[in-house]
Motif scaffolding. Structure first.
Motif, PDB file in Angstrom:
ATOM      1  N   ARG A  76       0.816  -1.217   0.000  1.00 44.92           N
ATOM      2  CA  ARG A  76       0.000   0.000   0.000  1.00 44.92           C
ATOM      3  C   ARG A  76       0.847   1.263   0.000  1.00 44.92           C
ATOM      4  O   ARG A  76       0.441   2.283  -0.541  1.00 44.92           O
ATOM      5  N   GLY A  77       2.026   1.215   0.599  1.00 42.21           N
ATOM      6  CA  GLY A  77       2.886   2.382   0.674  1.00 42.21           C
ATOM      7  C   GLY A  77       3.404   2.852  -0.663  1.00 42.21           C
ATOM      8  O   GLY A  77       3.841   3.990  -0.806  1.00 42.21           O
ATOM      9  N   THR A  78       3.336   2.004  -1.677  1.00 42.90           N
ATOM     10  CA  THR A  78       3.819   2.379  -3.012  1.00 42.90           C
ATOM     11  C   THR A  78       2.688   2.818  -3.933  1.00 42.90           C
ATOM     12  O   THR A  78       2.940   3.206  -5.062  1.00 42.90           O
ATOM     13  N   SER A  79       1.453   2.751  -3.440  1.00 43.26           N
ATOM     14  CA  SER A  79       0.303   3.060  -4.279  1.00 43.26           C
ATOM     15  C   SER A  79       0.047   4.558  -4.357  1.00 43.26           C
ATOM     16  O   SER A  79       0.207   5.286  -3.377  1.00 43.26           O
ATOM     17  N   ASP A  80      -0.395   4.991  -5.523  1.00 41.58           N
ATOM     18  CA  ASP A  80      -0.814   6.382  -5.709  1.00 41.58           C
ATOM     19  C   ASP A  80      -2.292   6.551  -5.349  1.00 41.58           C
ATOM     20  O   ASP A  80      -2.791   7.668  -5.272  1.00 41.58           O
ATOM     21  N   ASP A  81      -2.965   5.448  -5.145  1.00 43.25           N
ATOM     22  CA  ASP A  81      -4.392   5.444  -4.838  1.00 43.25           C
ATOM     23  C   ASP A  81      -4.601   5.689  -3.337  1.00 43.25           C
ATOM     24  O   ASP A  81      -4.134   4.916  -2.499  1.00 43.25           O
ATOM     25  N   ALA A  82      -5.311   6.743  -2.993  1.00 40.82           N
ATOM     26  CA  ALA A  82      -5.510   7.114  -1.582  1.00 40.82           C
ATOM     27  C   ALA A  82      -6.243   6.033  -0.804  1.00 40.82           C
ATOM     28  O   ALA A  82      -5.925   5.774   0.363  1.00 40.82           O
ATOM     29  N   GLN A  83      -7.220   5.386  -1.432  1.00 43.29           N
ATOM     30  CA  GLN A  83      -7.982   4.344  -0.733  1.00 43.29           C
ATOM     31  C   GLN A  83      -7.073   3.168  -0.349  1.00 43.29           C
ATOM     32  O   GLN A  83      -7.151   2.659   0.762  1.00 43.29           O
ATOM     33  N   ILE A  84      -6.199   2.778  -1.255  1.00 40.52           N
ATOM     34  CA  ILE A  84      -5.270   1.679  -0.954  1.00 40.52           C
ATOM     35  C   ILE A  84      -4.226   2.147   0.054  1.00 40.52           C
ATOM     36  O   ILE A  84      -3.927   1.437   1.019  1.00 40.52           O
TER      37      ILE A  84
END
Length: 164
Positions: free
Chosen positions: A95-103
């Motif tokens: 999740r720390g690498t995601s650009d998606d706020a929800q993830i």
């Protein structure tokens, strides 16, 4: 560091950066999911292995091929059954690498399941099923064959004593 195009080149840099960005909790966010995956994985693996070994090797003699087959099938079944938990664990761990706020803001298994369901439906829970199963077949096959080899060898030494 295992994800594609990871910005990190050393464990120390990775740990420092994650701690600075997300805090100590980031190192354990997927831990409950990992436990919830490993417990049923192990239960299924042992059960399938024991039943299959008894079926194809009723004499219970050391037979590498039969142990490889039993172990490989047991690993495949356990991996398939626990794939939904692995998908949730992977979402949390990356999740720390995601650009998606929800993830990025997912805080546990329940949220990970909700995100997967909302975005991909039931199919989302079996993403990566084939590579996961194919990875577990050889590792579990070799693990069980080795276990049975050393179990048979240890037992023969115990009964044999120093006179063999």
């Amino acid at each position: 560091m295992q994800i594609h195009n990871s910005e990190f080149r050393s464990v120390a840099t990775c740990a420092r950066t994650i701690y600075a960005r997300e805090g100590l909790r980031a190192f354990y966010v997927a831990y409950p999911t990992t436990l919830m995956m490993n417990i049923p994985f192990t239960a299924v693996q042992f059960t399938v292995y024991d039943h299959l070994k008894a079926f194809i090797n009723p004499e219970n003699h050391y037979d590498p091929l039969k142990h490889v087959i039993s172990g490989g099938v047991a690993g495949a079944v356990a991996a398939a059954v626990t794939t939904p938990l692995d998908v949730a664990k992977t979402l949390l761990q990356t999740r720390g690498t995601s650009d998606d706020a929800q993830i990025r803001n997912a805080r546990g298994m329940r949220e990970a399941f909700r995100i997967i369901w909302q975005r991909d439906g039931a199919r989302g829970f079996i993403r990566g099923l084939t590579p996961r199963v194919l990875t577990h077949i050889p590792s579990n096959a070799l693990c069980w064959m080795s276990y049975e080899f050393f179990s048979a060898y240890r037992v023969s030494l115990l009964y044999c004593g120093r006179t063999c």
